[in-house]
Write an enzyme that holds these catalytic residues in place. Structure first.
Site, PDB file in Angstrom:
ATOM      1  N   ARG A 118     -29.644 -16.509  40.388  1.00  0.00           N
ATOM      2  CA  ARG A 118     -29.544 -15.602  39.233  1.00  0.00           C
ATOM      3  C   ARG A 118     -30.907 -15.549  38.536  1.00  0.00           C
ATOM      4  NH1 ARG A 118     -26.328 -14.315  34.536  1.00  0.00           N
ATOM      5  NH2 ARG A 118     -27.793 -13.345  33.120  1.00  0.00           N
ATOM      6  N   ARG A 127     -26.905  -8.604  39.021  1.00  0.00           N
ATOM      7  CA  ARG A 127     -27.039 -10.053  39.107  1.00  0.00           C
ATOM      8  C   ARG A 127     -26.109 -10.610  40.178  1.00  0.00           C
ATOM      9  NH1 ARG A 127     -25.958 -10.198  32.910  1.00  0.00           N
ATOM     10  NH2 ARG A 127     -27.780  -8.926  33.259  1.00  0.00           N
ATOM     11  N   ASP A 130     -22.757 -14.177  37.268  1.00  0.00           N
ATOM     12  CA  ASP A 130     -22.624 -14.475  35.844  1.00  0.00           C
ATOM     13  C   ASP A 130     -21.532 -15.518  35.691  1.00  0.00           C
ATOM     14  OD1 ASP A 130     -24.320 -13.116  34.099  1.00  0.00           O
ATOM     15  OD2 ASP A 130     -23.118 -11.288  34.166  1.00  0.00           O
ATOM     16  N   ASP A 132     -19.811 -17.081  32.352  1.00  0.00           N
ATOM     17  CA  ASP A 132     -19.781 -17.094  30.891  1.00  0.00           C
ATOM     18  C   ASP A 132     -18.633 -17.959  30.384  1.00  0.00           C
ATOM     19  OD1 ASP A 132     -21.933 -15.361  30.513  1.00  0.00           O
ATOM     20  OD2 ASP A 132     -20.664 -13.585  30.640  1.00  0.00           O
TER      21      ASP A 132
END
Length: 202
Positions: A118, A127, A130, A132
């Site tokens: 990334r 990307r 991710d 999160d």
């Protein structure tokens, strides 16, 4: 792997076998005083499904962390860019139990992202991965390094829809029931992919 017996895709969420639940609960006993957290995964470069599965597996391999549930896969049009200018995302949500404090969980999430190369040089860029942190127990924090709950989760169908699939009664701290939040946002460009499946680590 992508179809169920008889060759038919089944859009319903399959119940987790009791044996798997027992294994996860047994593993949970190795954690002292774990906290629940919700993570959102997304990928729009390379083999997106393989990347998401790799992220789930890497999280499970983390000391002090157990993956408890993995959502169905959703396909999402990228935000903030011209239509068709980037590949679509595959998104999923995982529920975890962990003894890691929020800052350490963030470090681990970023390490998993970096393992898939990334790059953080441009907002809205494509990307590979991710990861999160959406919520961590009932912790609320305005720390710009890690804002809890995630400051935009309440308006993102690609987070709310898979989360509601695996935890229909979930609450987003400070915002209310996930199901109610999902009913109030547009699901345009966010579609379930019943032909794809992520495995709960054994």
């Amino acid at each position: 792997m992508n179809t169920h017996p008889g060759g038919q895709s089944d859009p319903t969420v399959q119940p987790v076998p009791a044996s798997v639940v027992a294994q996860v609960d047994a593993a949970d006993t190795t954690l002292s005083n774990p906290r629940g957290a919700v993570l959102s995964l997304g990928s729009n470069l390379g083999n997106r499904l393989e990347t998401l599965q790799g992220a789930v597996d890497a999280l499970e391999d983390t000391p002090g962390l157990r993956v408890k549930a993995v959502s169905p896969v959703y396909e999402t049009e990228p935000w903030g860019v011209d239509p068709g200018s980037q590949p679509s995302y595959f998104n999923a949500v995982v529920l975890i139990r962990t003894t890691l404090p929020p800052g350490s969980l963030l470090e681990r999430a970023q390490a998993v992202e970096e393992a898939f190369e990334r790059v953080r040089d441009e907002r809205w860029r494509p990307r590979t991965l991710d990861v999160d942190i959406v919520t961590y127990a009932d912790v609320t924090s305005d720390d710009p390094v890690l804002t809890l709950p995630h400051p935009r989760a309440h308006e993102r169908a690609f987070v709310l829809a898979p989360w509601a699939d695996i935890d229909p009664g979930a609450e987003l701290p400070g915002h209310g029931a996930v199901g109610d939040l999902l009913a109030g946002v547009t699901r345009e460009g966010v579609t379930t992919r019943p032909d794809l499946e992520l495995r709960l680590p054994e």
